[in-house]
Scaffold this motif. Sequence first.
Motif: not given
Length: 326
Positions: A1-5, A11-13, A42-45, A49-51
């Motif tokens: 959850g923290g990672l997704i936040l 991504l907004v940045m 890279f952030v999305v992939v 992957f971690l999720w």
Amino acid sequence: GGLILFAIFSLVMDVFKIGYYSSFYSCLSAIKIIYPIVQAIFVVVQTYFLWVSAKDCIHVHLNVTRCGLMLTLTTNLAVWMSAVTDESVHKAHSKLKKNTTEEIFRWLLRVGMRSSSVEECNCNSQICQIFKNGYFWLYPFNIEYSLFASAMVYVMWKNVGRFIDHHSHHIQRLKFRLFRRTFFVGIMLGLIILVSGLGVLILYEVQVNASTESSKKSQALTMYYIFNIVCLSLMSLVCISGSVIYRFDKRDMDRHKNPTRTLDVALLMGAALGQYAISYYSIVAIVASTPRDTISALNLTYALLMIAQHTFQNIFIIEGLHRQPP
């Protein structure tokens, strides 16, 4: 959850950064615009992957898996160092521009202190300013995302090929009872402190940056230090009380190897070293300074309490990490 936040804010940045760099496509290299696009992918992939795979304990293709995870870890650390450097350079340039005249600033620009920088391009439109301010305010989220992802990838790397004895490790399911009296009081007090801290920080920033009167700046500093001294004192007392309660706890200490716990302790101590250094240099500067006024006394108290609070807090957390479940 923290990672997704943190990933969402990262991504907004990247969107803000793409919009800002796109305003200067005529005087920028293409790599400046391509970089945030690649970083967003890279952030999305990586987040996906971690999720999906964070709980996997891999036992096939061990060397290839370890190599891939270590490559991912070093990539996150490289992104983290890049973000920290960019933010530091931006703050240094802002301070330099604020403290020098326009003629001196242009001369420094010509002699190469800001060679090939994005700042050489003019940013006069309102939307450009929004993009510029937006992505620098979001840098901390990207920094935290890189550290968060690095920690998770490191734990996965340590768990490759690991066998767990299920008989010696008890899995404790946490059951949150939100409206149970003690939990509810703790949550409400924490939220009050959080909201109060944000209010004090906003007032402090407005008074110090907007006001030119020294009296208002002194009032803002006094309010800031007093609030933090009260909070640090309460936190220190709570951590000491928690450590005392542990002494009456009959549970055994967990001495088994645990990569996640080892990483938690290492990161906890490593992060505290930075705050210890800041407090130490603050104490040296205050003691060596000539004017001994109220602000100096409050600053000294704040620095000493910061060291004490981090020490008591780390002891309390590390003891709690090594406790066996009930």
